[in-house]
Design a protein around this motif. Structure first.
Motif, PDB file in Angstrom:
ATOM      1  N   ASP A 164      -4.913  11.717  -9.860  1.00 18.37           N
ATOM      2  CA  ASP A 164      -3.921  12.748 -10.164  1.00 18.37           C
ATOM      3  C   ASP A 164      -3.834  13.080 -11.646  1.00 18.37           C
ATOM      4  OD1 ASP A 164      -3.224  12.780  -7.427  1.00 18.37           O
ATOM      5  OD2 ASP A 164      -1.863  11.094  -7.733  1.00 18.37           O
TER       6      ASP A 164
ATOM      7  N   ASP B 214      -7.115   6.958 -11.394  1.00 15.19           N
ATOM      8  CA  ASP B 214      -5.979   7.847 -11.150  1.00 15.19           C
ATOM      9  C   ASP B 214      -6.529   9.225 -10.813  1.00 15.19           C
ATOM     10  OD1 ASP B 214      -3.846   9.632 -11.289  1.00 15.19           O
ATOM     11  OD2 ASP B 214      -3.231   9.064 -13.315  1.00 15.19           O
TER      12      ASP B 214
ATOM     13  N   HIS C 250       2.018   9.417 -10.044  1.00 16.53           N
ATOM     14  CA  HIS C 250       0.574   9.458  -9.806  1.00 16.53           C
ATOM     15  C   HIS C 250       0.184   8.357  -8.838  1.00 16.53           C
ATOM     16  CE1 HIS C 250      -0.900  11.867 -13.509  1.00 16.53           C
ATOM     17  NE2 HIS C 250       0.370  12.141 -13.283  1.00 16.53           N
ATOM     18  N   ARG C 251      -0.957   8.588  -8.159  1.00 18.69           N
ATOM     19  CA  ARG C 251      -1.565   7.569  -7.312  1.00 18.69           C
ATOM     20  C   ARG C 251      -2.598   6.806  -8.135  1.00 18.69           C
ATOM     21  NH1 ARG C 251      -4.601  10.929  -3.429  1.00 18.69           N
ATOM     22  NH2 ARG C 251      -4.534  12.307  -5.221  1.00 18.69           N
ATOM     23  N   TYR C 252      -2.624   5.492  -7.944  1.00 11.98           N
ATOM     24  CA  TYR C 252      -3.604   4.636  -8.613  1.00 11.98           C
ATOM     25  C   TYR C 252      -4.367   3.922  -7.517  1.00 11.98           C
ATOM     26  CZ  TYR C 252      -1.047   6.059 -12.608  1.00 11.98           C
ATOM     27  OH  TYR C 252      -0.466   6.860 -13.565  1.00 11.98           O
ATOM     28  N   VAL C 253      -5.671   4.166  -7.478  1.00 13.32           N
ATOM     29  CA  VAL C 253      -6.495   3.683  -6.375  1.00 13.32           C
ATOM     30  C   VAL C 253      -7.382   2.533  -6.859  1.00 13.32           C
ATOM     31  CG1 VAL C 253      -8.137   4.328  -4.580  1.00 13.32           C
ATOM     32  CG2 VAL C 253      -6.501   6.032  -5.443  1.00 13.32           C
TER      33      VAL C 253
ATOM     34  N   VAL D 157      -3.837   1.689  -2.578  1.00 12.90           N
ATOM     35  CA  VAL D 157      -3.231   2.749  -3.379  1.00 12.90           C
ATOM     36  C   VAL D 157      -1.819   2.345  -3.756  1.00 12.90           C
ATOM     37  CG1 VAL D 157      -2.528   5.183  -3.453  1.00 12.90           C
ATOM     38  CG2 VAL D 157      -4.604   4.525  -2.203  1.00 12.90           C
TER      39      VAL D 157
ATOM     40  N   ARG E 154       1.556   3.592  -6.474  1.00 13.56           N
ATOM     41  CA  ARG E 154       2.094   4.781  -7.142  1.00 13.56           C
ATOM     42  C   ARG E 154       2.937   4.367  -8.327  1.00 13.56           C
ATOM     43  NH1 ARG E 154       1.477   9.218  -3.769  1.00 13.56           N
ATOM     44  NH2 ARG E 154       0.802   8.666  -1.696  1.00 13.56           N
TER      45      ARG E 154
ATOM     46  N   SER F 151       0.839  -1.187   0.000  1.00 10.54           N
ATOM     47  CA  SER F 151       0.000   0.000   0.000  1.00 10.54           C
ATOM     48  C   SER F 151       0.881   1.246   0.000  1.00 10.54           C
ATOM     49  CB  SER F 151      -0.903  -0.003   1.233  1.00 10.54           C
ATOM     50  OG  SER F 151      -1.695   1.158   1.252  1.00 10.54           O
ATOM     51  N   GLN F 152       0.604   2.157  -0.894  1.00  4.20           N
ATOM     52  CA  GLN F 152       1.362   3.398  -1.103  1.00  4.20           C
ATOM     53  C   GLN F 152       2.710   3.152  -1.790  1.00  4.20           C
ATOM     54  OE1 GLN F 152       0.000   6.393  -0.678  1.00  4.20           O
ATOM     55  NE2 GLN F 152      -1.838   5.572   0.294  1.00  4.20           N
TER      56      GLN F 152
END
Length: 165
Positions: A71, A69, A121-124, A160, A162, A32-33
């Motif tokens: 972001d 995404d 970018h963050r991908y959730v 999440v 990245r 995560s992250q």
């Protein structure tokens, strides 16, 4: 609870739905992250990463999945929509192709991996435990998916990752 579910479905919920503390989404490919490995991006094989989750709340009849995404320039970019994943399922293998998938913002049905134009970018990944399967045809849009999910969510889990070039 309806307000909380509306925020959840819109992707605004920072954590899990109240009462679903044990419902967790993870990937054996990244923490995560953490950084999403290149093979799951447009710079690699462009296949979905493996996902796994814990036991959902009682009454779960199906799962639905959304990857986006937040972001992306201008608006949230939808990378993957899938639904009616059987309630007995606890994982998806790398490159999984669920039977029912929606149209992503690249205009294709199925998964499209992270491909940021610049920066990290963050991908959730949002996983929803549903009280009933969705009545959507393959190729449904994000808007149709969100409308269908809204009143069926029992719990949600989020992961999440990245990625940047």
């Amino acid at each position: 609870m309806r307000v909380a579910l509306g925020a959840l479905v819109a992707g605004a919920l920072a954590g899990q739905v109240a009462g679903a503390a044990g419902f967790v989404l993870a990937s054996p490919a990244f923490k995560s992250q953490g950084r999403i490995p290149v093979e799951y991006t447009c710079d690699g094989r462009n296949v979905s990463p493996p996902l796994r989750w814990t036991t959902p709340p009682a009454g779960t009849r199906a799962f639905a999945l959304l990857m986006d995404d937040p972001d992306a320039p201008g608006r949230t970019f939808t990378h993957w929509i899938a639904w009616n994943i059987p309630a007995s399922t606890r994982s998806l293998a790398a490159g999984a192709r669920p039977l029912l998938e929606g149209t992503n913002d690249a205009g294709r049905v199925g998964y499209v991996g992270p491909c940021p134009p610049s920066g990290v970018h963050r991908y959730v990944f949002h996983l929803y435990a549903l009280r009933a399967p969705l009545r959507l045809a393959r190729g449904a849009s994000r808007a149709d998916f969100l409308a269908a999910v809204r009143d069926r969510v029992l719990a949600a889990a989020r992961l999440v990752g990245r990625y940047g070039r």
